[in-house]
Design an enzyme around this catalytic site. Structure first.
Site, PDB file in Angstrom:
ATOM      1  N   HIS A 126       1.194  -3.724  -4.605  1.00 57.74           N
ATOM      2  CA  HIS A 126       2.149  -2.603  -4.594  1.00 57.74           C
ATOM      3  C   HIS A 126       1.563  -1.354  -5.291  1.00 57.74           C
ATOM      4  CE1 HIS A 126       5.131  -5.674  -3.587  1.00 57.74           C
ATOM      5  NE2 HIS A 126       6.062  -4.742  -3.462  1.00 57.74           N
ATOM      6  N   GLU A 157       8.906  -1.135  -4.516  1.00 58.50           N
ATOM      7  CA  GLU A 157       9.693  -1.791  -3.464  1.00 58.50           C
ATOM      8  C   GLU A 157      10.954  -0.986  -3.145  1.00 58.50           C
ATOM      9  OE1 GLU A 157       8.301  -4.675  -2.173  1.00 58.50           O
ATOM     10  OE2 GLU A 157       9.837  -4.529  -0.658  1.00 58.50           O
ATOM     11  N   ASP A 169       3.098 -10.690   2.012  1.00 55.70           N
ATOM     12  CA  ASP A 169       3.344 -10.247   0.638  1.00 55.70           C
ATOM     13  C   ASP A 169       4.830 -10.471   0.361  1.00 55.70           C
ATOM     14  OD1 ASP A 169       2.910  -8.877  -1.883  1.00 55.70           O
ATOM     15  OD2 ASP A 169       3.873  -7.119  -1.018  1.00 55.70           O
ATOM     16  N   SER A 170       5.235 -10.222  -0.885  1.00 50.31           N
ATOM     17  CA  SER A 170       6.651 -10.323  -1.211  1.00 50.31           C
ATOM     18  C   SER A 170       7.454  -9.180  -0.570  1.00 50.31           C
ATOM     19  CB  SER A 170       6.831 -10.259  -2.728  1.00 50.31           C
ATOM     20  OG  SER A 170       6.379  -9.006  -3.206  1.00 50.31           O
ATOM     21  N   CYS A 218      -1.079 -10.468  -1.557  1.00 45.07           N
ATOM     22  CA  CYS A 218      -0.263 -10.459  -2.764  1.00 45.07           C
ATOM     23  C   CYS A 218      -1.066 -11.162  -3.849  1.00 45.07           C
ATOM     24  CB  CYS A 218       1.034 -11.220  -2.483  1.00 45.07           C
ATOM     25  SG  CYS A 218       2.022 -11.565  -3.942  1.00 45.07           S
ATOM     26  N   TYR A 265       7.989 -11.329  -6.524  1.00 44.52           N
ATOM     27  CA  TYR A 265       7.416 -12.646  -6.786  1.00 44.52           C
ATOM     28  C   TYR A 265       6.918 -12.754  -8.233  1.00 44.52           C
ATOM     29  CZ  TYR A 265       6.968 -14.344  -1.911  1.00 44.52           C
ATOM     30  OH  TYR A 265       7.199 -14.820  -0.639  1.00 44.52           O
ATOM     31  N   GLY A 266       6.538 -11.616  -8.779  1.00 44.95           N
ATOM     32  CA  GLY A 266       5.798 -11.597 -10.041  1.00 44.95           C
ATOM     33  C   GLY A 266       6.476 -12.251 -11.224  1.00 44.95           C
ATOM     34  N   CYS A 288      -2.087  -5.718  -8.296  1.00 46.13           N
ATOM     35  CA  CYS A 288      -0.868  -5.972  -7.525  1.00 46.13           C
ATOM     36  C   CYS A 288      -0.961  -5.056  -6.317  1.00 46.13           C
ATOM     37  CB  CYS A 288       0.369  -5.643  -8.362  1.00 46.13           C
ATOM     38  SG  CYS A 288       1.909  -5.705  -7.408  1.00 46.13           S
TER      39      CYS A 288
HETATM   40  N1  DGL Z   1       2.481  -7.342  -4.348  1.00 47.42           N
HETATM   41  C1  DGL Z   1       2.520  -8.555  -5.071  1.00 47.42           C
HETATM   42  C2  DGL Z   1       1.329  -8.753  -5.964  1.00 47.42           C
HETATM   43  O1  DGL Z   1       0.270  -8.296  -5.581  1.00 47.42           O
HETATM   44  C3  DGL Z   1       3.842  -9.001  -5.624  1.00 47.42           C
HETATM   45  C4  DGL Z   1       4.605  -8.097  -6.489  1.00 47.42           C
HETATM   46  C5  DGL Z   1       5.924  -8.760  -6.789  1.00 47.42           C
HETATM   47  O2  DGL Z   1       6.613  -9.119  -5.824  1.00 47.42           O
HETATM   48  O3  DGL Z   1       6.230  -8.966  -7.958  1.00 47.42           O
HETATM   49  O4  DGL Z   1       1.371  -9.402  -6.966  1.00 47.42           O
END
Ligand code: DGL
Length: 268
Positions: free
Chosen positions: A188, A154, A12-13, A75, A44-45, A186
């Site tokens: 997170h 995060e 994941d990120s 992710c 990453y988003g 997501c």
């Molecule tokens: N946890 C990731 C997702 O499911 C990435 C969140 C991010 O880094 O923006 O999209």
């Protein structure tokens, strides 16, 4: 040639994929895994497809070269942007994304109006809406990008007034009225699951991918005859591209012990 004793690679990120890793660990405690959190490049988003693809390729190379027998893209943003390409790149390695198991589940639920909250990359890809509506054309799907949530998680702000305020701001949107289900798109966001449920009340079922992905992984490993022996002692390894205090704290929360965190740059 992959061996059933080999670890599973999960990435994941940052901390989000730990929600998936911990569900995998609960369901398949005999499986070793190598987790990679790309904290140096999170979130990453908000990044382009090309950038997310580049990071995902490099992490998957690290995992394959470390001897992983299967890869879980824990992710949504990377699942949306890189799943197809990673499968082409590693045709011999079973690869799982976090989107398909949730889509399959929603189709079983007799849903009426489904909301999706996710990063901008996932929303832009329309991966959930397209897959759901291609299989069930009359299903109403509304998407909402919630780009501040992953960085808040995060940074360790889940369960605070700050995350509650941001979440309330996002959910207070007429497009999200009268939902039957809300997908936390997501990895997170399960760390905010209680806050989502509190805001939405009992008439909206909130779905996250963690347990569904663990079940799908079990099936995938069975299909490839790659399940480890139930009596095996599993080993867990955690890598990040940059050490952060929040990562260690979240990993501790999920794995209940002082995990060893190693720093590793992405291969070129
Ligand atoms: N946890 C990731 C997702 O499911 C990435 C969140 C991010 O880094 O923006 O999209």
């Amino acid at each position: 040639m992959a061996n059933s004793k080999d670890p599973i690679g999960i990435f994941d990120s940052g901390v989000g994929g730990l929600t998936v890793a911990s569900a995998i660990n609960r369901l398949l405690p005999e499986e070793s895994f190598i987790y990679f959190g790309d904290t140096r490049h999170a979130p990453y988003g908000d990044k382009s497809k090309g950038t997310i693809l580049d990071y995902s390729r490099r992490i998957s190379r690290f995992l394959v070269e470390s001897g992983c027998k299967a890869i879980v893209i824990a992710c949504n943003s990377a699942s949306a942007m890189a799943y197809r390409e990673l499968r082409k790149e590693w045709p011999q390695v079973p690869i799982l994304n976090v989107v398909d198991p949730v889509v399959e589940e929603v189709l079983k639920l007799n849903a009426r109006k489904v909301g999706l909250v996710a990063t901008r990359a996932t929303v832009r890809s329309k991966v959930y809406a397209n897959r759901l509506q291609s299989l069930e054309p009359q299903l109403k799907v509304v998407q909402k990008a919630t780009p501040l949530l992953a960085p808040l998680v995060e940074e360790g702000f889940a369960g605070t007034e700050v995350s509650k305020g941001v979440l309330t701001h996002y959910l207070n949107d007429v497009a999200l009225k009268d939902l039957s289900h809300l997908i936390l798109g997501c990895t997170h966001y399960p760390l905010l699951q209680n806050e989502f449920e509190e805001y939405l009340g009992s008439q909206v079922q909130v779905l996250n991918s963690a347990n569904l992905v663990a079940e799908a992984l079990k099936k995938l490993l069975d299909e490839h005859a790659l399940r480890n022996s139930p009596s095996a002692i599993a080993k867990q390894q955690f890598f990040v591209s940059e050490k952060t205090p929040a990562f260690k704290a979240t990993a501790r929360l999920f794995f209940g012990k002082d995990i060893k965190l190693e720093e590793r740059l992405l291969p070129a």
